[in-house]
Write a protein that holds these residues in place. Structure first.
Motif, PDB file in Angstrom:
ATOM      1  N   ASN A 322     -55.281 108.334  -6.679  1.00  0.00           N
ATOM      2  CA  ASN A 322     -55.443 107.567  -7.928  1.00  0.00           C
ATOM      3  C   ASN A 322     -56.743 107.905  -8.660  1.00  0.00           C
ATOM      4  O   ASN A 322     -56.960 107.431  -9.772  1.00  0.00           O
ATOM      5  CB  ASN A 322     -55.354 106.058  -7.656  1.00  0.00           C
ATOM      6  CG  ASN A 322     -56.152 105.660  -6.432  1.00  0.00           C
ATOM      7  OD1 ASN A 322     -56.930 106.456  -5.902  1.00  0.00           O
ATOM      8  ND2 ASN A 322     -55.966 104.439  -5.983  1.00  0.00           N
ATOM      9  N   VAL A 347     -50.515  94.861  -8.110  1.00  0.00           N
ATOM     10  CA  VAL A 347     -49.167  95.357  -8.445  1.00  0.00           C
ATOM     11  C   VAL A 347     -48.226  94.186  -8.743  1.00  0.00           C
ATOM     12  O   VAL A 347     -48.461  93.057  -8.311  1.00  0.00           O
ATOM     13  CB  VAL A 347     -48.549  96.208  -7.302  1.00  0.00           C
ATOM     14  CG1 VAL A 347     -49.387  97.448  -7.052  1.00  0.00           C
ATOM     15  CG2 VAL A 347     -48.384  95.397  -6.023  1.00  0.00           C
ATOM     16  N   GLN A 352     -45.277  97.846  -8.444  1.00  0.00           N
ATOM     17  CA  GLN A 352     -45.779  98.806  -9.439  1.00  0.00           C
ATOM     18  C   GLN A 352     -47.044  98.254 -10.100  1.00  0.00           C
ATOM     19  O   GLN A 352     -47.137  97.058 -10.391  1.00  0.00           O
ATOM     20  CB  GLN A 352     -44.698  99.094 -10.490  1.00  0.00           C
ATOM     21  CG  GLN A 352     -43.431  99.686  -9.888  1.00  0.00           C
ATOM     22  CD  GLN A 352     -43.718 100.869  -8.955  1.00  0.00           C
ATOM     23  OE1 GLN A 352     -44.385 101.831  -9.346  1.00  0.00           O
ATOM     24  NE2 GLN A 352     -43.254 100.774  -7.707  1.00  0.00           N
ATOM     25  N   PRO A 353     -48.041  99.136 -10.325  1.00  0.00           N
ATOM     26  CA  PRO A 353     -49.343  98.662 -10.820  1.00  0.00           C
ATOM     27  C   PRO A 353     -49.256  98.005 -12.185  1.00  0.00           C
ATOM     28  O   PRO A 353     -48.502  98.438 -13.047  1.00  0.00           O
ATOM     29  CB  PRO A 353     -50.190  99.944 -10.878  1.00  0.00           C
ATOM     30  CG  PRO A 353     -49.238 101.071 -10.797  1.00  0.00           C
ATOM     31  CD  PRO A 353     -48.022 100.596 -10.092  1.00  0.00           C
ATOM     32  N   GLU A 356     -51.087 101.204 -15.310  1.00  0.00           N
ATOM     33  CA  GLU A 356     -50.650 102.529 -14.878  1.00  0.00           C
ATOM     34  C   GLU A 356     -51.821 103.512 -14.787  1.00  0.00           C
ATOM     35  O   GLU A 356     -51.847 104.381 -13.923  1.00  0.00           O
ATOM     36  CB  GLU A 356     -49.608 103.078 -15.856  1.00  0.00           C
ATOM     37  CG  GLU A 356     -48.169 102.812 -15.438  1.00  0.00           C
ATOM     38  CD  GLU A 356     -47.797 103.564 -14.155  1.00  0.00           C
ATOM     39  OE1 GLU A 356     -48.292 104.692 -13.965  1.00  0.00           O
ATOM     40  OE2 GLU A 356     -47.038 102.989 -13.339  1.00  0.00           O
ATOM     41  N   TRP A 359     -54.675 102.525 -11.571  1.00  0.00           N
ATOM     42  CA  TRP A 359     -53.979 101.884 -10.465  1.00  0.00           C
ATOM     43  C   TRP A 359     -54.735 102.051  -9.150  1.00  0.00           C
ATOM     44  O   TRP A 359     -55.487 103.002  -8.964  1.00  0.00           O
ATOM     45  CB  TRP A 359     -52.553 102.404 -10.371  1.00  0.00           C
ATOM     46  CG  TRP A 359     -52.426 103.886 -10.100  1.00  0.00           C
ATOM     47  CD1 TRP A 359     -52.554 104.896 -10.999  1.00  0.00           C
ATOM     48  CD2 TRP A 359     -52.154 104.507  -8.840  1.00  0.00           C
ATOM     49  NE1 TRP A 359     -52.372 106.109 -10.382  1.00  0.00           N
ATOM     50  CE2 TRP A 359     -52.122 105.902  -9.056  1.00  0.00           C
ATOM     51  CE3 TRP A 359     -51.919 104.024  -7.540  1.00  0.00           C
ATOM     52  CZ2 TRP A 359     -51.866 106.822  -8.045  1.00  0.00           C
ATOM     53  CZ3 TRP A 359     -51.659 104.941  -6.530  1.00  0.00           C
ATOM     54  CH2 TRP A 359     -51.640 106.331  -6.787  1.00  0.00           C
ATOM     55  N   LYS A 362     -49.623 101.806  -5.283  1.00  0.00           N
ATOM     56  CA  LYS A 362     -48.274 101.585  -5.819  1.00  0.00           C
ATOM     57  C   LYS A 362     -47.232 101.926  -4.776  1.00  0.00           C
ATOM     58  O   LYS A 362     -47.470 102.748  -3.887  1.00  0.00           O
ATOM     59  CB  LYS A 362     -48.040 102.335  -7.124  1.00  0.00           C
ATOM     60  CG  LYS A 362     -48.112 103.840  -7.084  1.00  0.00           C
ATOM     61  CD  LYS A 362     -47.834 104.383  -8.495  1.00  0.00           C
ATOM     62  CE  LYS A 362     -48.261 105.825  -8.622  1.00  0.00           C
ATOM     63  NZ  LYS A 362     -48.389 106.248 -10.013  1.00  0.00           N
ATOM     64  N   ASP A 364     -43.932 103.607  -3.458  1.00  0.00           N
ATOM     65  CA  ASP A 364     -43.290 104.862  -3.810  1.00  0.00           C
ATOM     66  C   ASP A 364     -42.127 105.160  -2.867  1.00  0.00           C
ATOM     67  O   ASP A 364     -41.808 106.321  -2.595  1.00  0.00           O
ATOM     68  CB  ASP A 364     -44.349 105.981  -3.747  1.00  0.00           C
ATOM     69  CG  ASP A 364     -43.914 107.231  -4.504  1.00  0.00           C
ATOM     70  OD1 ASP A 364     -43.088 107.087  -5.432  1.00  0.00           O
ATOM     71  OD2 ASP A 364     -44.384 108.328  -4.142  1.00  0.00           O
ATOM     72  N   TRP A 377     -46.335 103.394   0.551  1.00  0.00           N
ATOM     73  CA  TRP A 377     -47.350 103.023  -0.433  1.00  0.00           C
ATOM     74  C   TRP A 377     -48.255 104.225  -0.654  1.00  0.00           C
ATOM     75  O   TRP A 377     -48.558 104.966   0.287  1.00  0.00           O
ATOM     76  CB  TRP A 377     -48.197 101.852   0.076  1.00  0.00           C
ATOM     77  CG  TRP A 377     -47.479 100.531   0.078  1.00  0.00           C
ATOM     78  CD1 TRP A 377     -46.747 100.004   1.094  1.00  0.00           C
ATOM     79  CD2 TRP A 377     -47.430  99.581  -0.998  1.00  0.00           C
ATOM     80  NE1 TRP A 377     -46.235  98.770   0.728  1.00  0.00           N
ATOM     81  CE2 TRP A 377     -46.652  98.486  -0.558  1.00  0.00           C
ATOM     82  CE3 TRP A 377     -47.959  99.538  -2.285  1.00  0.00           C
ATOM     83  CZ2 TRP A 377     -46.395  97.375  -1.355  1.00  0.00           C
ATOM     84  CZ3 TRP A 377     -47.710  98.432  -3.080  1.00  0.00           C
ATOM     85  CH2 TRP A 377     -46.932  97.363  -2.621  1.00  0.00           C
TER      86      TRP A 377
END
Lengths: 599, 239
Positions: A322, A347, A352-353, A356, A359, A362, A364, A377
């Motif tokens: 990130n 999140v 989801q953050p 965006e 972040w 998040k 995934d 994650w």
């Protein structure tokens, strides 16, 4: 909130405040924020039951449900093989506080003043200058049988007996000075406000007879154990049954302590489907056990020194994906190298953050038919690696957990239970104040503030003898009580003398010239200061009255500079404080200021 | 290799790390000081103090401002003191960096003359007549290190580098600061290698913030002094 850079960022007054708090410098906790046992809690079962929260909400992570794993592992660390299931892992050997009794700085010096405390280890502290109501502190020291002063220099505490107003021939206190090594001469770690545990190697060797704190503690411990072995002492088991093996070739070994803090497997064991051998370092607190099979001197640091090595000594420069400056391979952050705690609060319910671009974590995982099918994650180490609370299609999941895993309820708290006052903040006047009534409510001062009642605890509210509000602070040129900076000629050149700042209006009114020496007095003491008349102070209008304020740095003391005239502003400050932390009320008290008549 | 400082007073907090770093690198003794009713100390530059952070409380547009100004030698592009001394063994300009260097040979100079030639009132005389001031930490700079005061600055107020880059940085910061303080300016940027950015009138910061002479260059005293000198000593640039 919910973005990288948001949230609370505590500013500390010293490089290792976080580390010393984690390791229970204060009286009310054991390492890792475990509770300090008190006398009514006589068994480990009661203790664990009392402090292990139960939540009936399946969505609450309620991490403290693991409390017994951490408390038992700590006891195993303290007492080693002497901690067995049969003796409740040595719980009876732990010191207990009296229920409801506070043991803060203010309380300790009050007891010392009354004569109930006979000995005192002043370790890297200078209470004769740093303690609120320093005059009371100095008189308290004179009531001791013995005082051990561990410091890098002699200070106003160790030399209190020859200080201003003291008669050495009348003081019975035996003072022992143990010269300590400075920070760069020692190996070990500090933990910063971001909870990064940073290992530091030893630079220069300690000078003369000075020793690292670790050596002083170990040697002192060894001598105490010898003395208890010879007999005569009360309750020798609390000392003799300690695991006390942190030396290598007669020297304190910081690595042995760091490993003990991380924790060991004490028997062969299979935990979370992984096999471990006796003597293995535990990989993280998720492997700690409540049955005595593991040890850990501080559960939150479990994972800092593992089979992979000393994690705090890592110096990797790579950032996390990130790219927000987490640098997960540089040093090690408790817990489990998580750089931002409660990061799942950043999140939404689908993982989801909220932001965006900035972040933190998040989710995934793979999606099948609108549902998360696998767990993954990315970013920071997630604060709990469960699935999100909702699937991408908006359906609820039952295997997710709320973000605030350290609260029983799983939610953030606007106010926390268990505080002496509250729940909402309220304005009270300081215990010593310039007004007869609180303009915000009927209650003038905080009814739960600690008040001591010795003859050294004098207060003077709305007293014409002390008409001005006093406050204390620091200068950037001196460090704490100035012990390390006042003897430094270049720093003393910049800030040579204690001063009192006041408004032009007050200086005019009292006929005080900028730069002249004046006397500042409170109900508890007085000191000489240089007047600094400044536009930065302004009279305040409170109700119908004009109130003047004056301010002084507290960084001075009589030992240095050589004139002996630059004293601690804490001679003025009151021995009262915040009802919860008992941080002293040194920011608001009442004083007078007068010209000095010379000749 | 042409060097300059850029001192952004708008981010200076008067921590005075620069004052201490200077003394530490130069191993200069501390002065015996007293609090004179201000945080500013020592009272002035001296033979043993090459840098003093000035602190002024000023009410500007009804608001109290605490103005900080780390005062030091400006390392003039055309240094009057070099011309006045007219003795490269005593005072010279290091060609590579532009640093103005005073040597032990300054002992033989007329100190009063040299000090009066300085538009910023910087050089100071020692007991034996030797003159001293900031030397841009030439020993550090020649070894690829920034001057000690720049190295220690925690806020970015003290900057050092190639003159071109420093001028660019100074102009960039000036643009930003002007949005908030329209009266902001760079002080004598073309004439000195220590370029100050100030937010308000420079005379509020320090008596000698800007050159004391209306025209940068030859002073009256300097001109007078020169009249009594053999003609061959007149530096080339004045011919």
């Amino acid at each position: 909130m919910g973005v990288a850079g948001g949230g609370v960022n505590a500013l500390r007054g010293e490089s290792n405040v976080q580390g010393s708090t984690d390791h229970a410098l204060l009286f009310h906790i054991l390492p890792g924020y475990l509770k300090m046992p008190s006398s009514p809690i006589q068994t480990l079962a009661e203790y664990n039951k009392l402090f292990t929260p139960l939540s009936k909400n399946p969505l609450s992570g309620n991490w403290w449900q693991n409390y017994p794993k951490y408390s038992v592992s700590l006891l195993k660390s303290y007492f080693g093989e002497n901690a067995t299931k049969d003796n409740e892992f040595g719980y009876s050997l732990l010191p207990k506080t009296e229920a409801g009794q506070s043991y803060t700085w203010l309380d300790l010096f009050d007891e010392m003043y009354k004569g109930s405390i006979k000995g005192f280890l002043a370790w890297g502290m200078n209470p004769a200058c740093s303690g609120s109501n320093a005059g009371k502190v100095r008189k308290s020291l004179a009531k001791l049988d013995w005082l051990v002063n561990v410091n890098i220099f002699d200070n106003e505490t160790g030399s209190f007996w020859k200080g201003p107003g003291m008669n050495p021939s009348k003081i019975k206190t035996a003072v022992f000075m143990l010269p300590a090594a400075v920070s760069v001469e020692k190996e070990g770690s500090i933990t910063n406000s971001g909870r990064w545990m940073q290992w530091r190697y030893q630079g220069p060797k300690p000078l003369g007879n000075s020793k690292p704190d670790g050596d002083i503690i170990m040697e002192l411990g060894n001598m105490l154990r010898e003395a208890y072995k010879k007999g005569g002492g009360k309750f020798p088991d609390a000392v003799l049954k300690l695991k006390w093996d942190y030396m290598t070739d007669g020297k304190f070994d910081a690595h042995k302590v760091a490993k003990e803090i991380n924790g060991y497997f004490l028997e062969d064991a299979t935990v979370n489907n992984q096999q471990f051998k006796k003597g293995d370092l535990v990989p993280s607190f998720a492997f700690l056990q409540a049955d005595g099979k593991t040890s850990s001197g501080n559960w939150i640091y479990s994972g800092s020194y593992t089979g992979k090595g000393n994690m705090a000594a890592r110096r990797g420069q790579k950032d996390a994906p990130n790219n927000i400056g987490l640098y997960p391979e540089f040093s090690w952050a408790w817990p489990v190298n998580r750089r931002i705690i409660y990061n799942r609060a950043a999140v939404d319910l689908k993982g989801q953050p909220y932001d965006e671009k900035r972040w933190v974590v998040k989710f995934d995982g793979e999606v099948k038919d609108g549902k998360y099918a696998t767990s993954k994650w990315v970013g920071d180490v997630p604060d709990g690696g469960w699935y999100p609370l909702q699937n991408p299609d908006g359906t609820e999941r039952s295997d997710g957990k709320l973000a605030f895993i350290m609260t029983k309820e799983g939610y953030a708290q606007i106010f926390g239970p268990g505080l002496a006052d509250g729940p909402f903040p309220e304005h009270y006047e300081p215990l010593e104040c310039p007004v007869e009534k609180n303009f915000m409510s009927a209650q003038l001062v905080n009814p739960t503030a600690p008040v001591f009642d010795t003859d050294a605890d004098k207060f003077a509210s709305c007293d014409p003898r002390f008409p001005y509000v006093g406050t204390t602070y620091r200068v950037s040129e001196h460090w704490q009580t100035g012990l390390m900076t006042r003897p430094q000629a270049w720093l003393l050149e910049l800030q040579p003398q204690v001063f009192v700042e006041m408004s032009e209006e007050l200086a005019n009114f009292r006929n005080i010239k900028n730069g002249e020496r004046v006397k500042v007095t409170s109900a508890r003491g007085s000191l000489e200061c240089t007047a600094v008349v400044t536009k930065r102070f302004k009279p305040m209008k409170i109700g119908d009255s004009i109130v003047h304020q004056v301010g002084m740095p507290y960084n001075y003391g009589w030992r240095w500079p050589a004139s002996g005239k630059e004293e601690s502003a804490n001679l003025l400050t009151p021995s009262t404080g915040d009802p919860n932390t008992r941080i002293p009320e040194t920011k608001a008290f009442m004083v007078n200021i007068s010209k000095i008549k010379r000749g | 290799m042409d060097k300059s400082f850029f001192i952004d007073t708008t981010v200076c907090t008067a921590c005075r790390g620069c004052q201490v770093a200077c003394k530490q690198w130069k191993n200069l003794p501390a002065e015996k000081t007293v609090n004179r009713g201000t945080n500013e100390n020592p009272a002035d530059l001296s033979f043993n103090t090459y840098k003093v952070v000035r602190m002024r409380e000023e009410v500007i547009d009804g608001k109290l401002k605490w103005l900080f100004f780390p005062e030091q030698c400006r390392h003039c592009v055309e240094p009057p003191c070099v011309g006045m001394a007219d003795n490269p063994a005593a005072i010279f300009k290091d060609e590579a960096t532009g640093a103005v260097i005073y040597t032990a040979k300054t002992k033989g100079l007329n100190a009063k003359e040299i000090i009066e030639s300085c538009p910023y009132n910087i050089p100071r005389k020692g007991k034996d007549g030797t003159l001293a001031k900031c030397d841009m930490c030439l020993d550090r700079v020649q070894n690829g290190l920034p001057p000690a005061c720049v190295k220690t600055c925690p806020t970015g107020a003290m900057n050092f580098g190639e003159r071109k880059e420093m001028l660019a940085l100074a102009n960039e910061r000036l643009g930003e600061v002007k949005k908030v303080c329209p009266g902001a300016m760079l002080l004598n940027a073309d004439d000195v290698r220590v370029i100050y950015l100030v937010a308000y009138k420079p005379e509020l910061y320090s008596k000698y913030a800007v050159a004391s002479n209306s025209a940068f260059g030859i002073t009256r005293q300097m001109a007078l002094a020169r009249m009594f000198r053999p003609i061959r000593n007149i530096p080339l640039r004045l011919v």
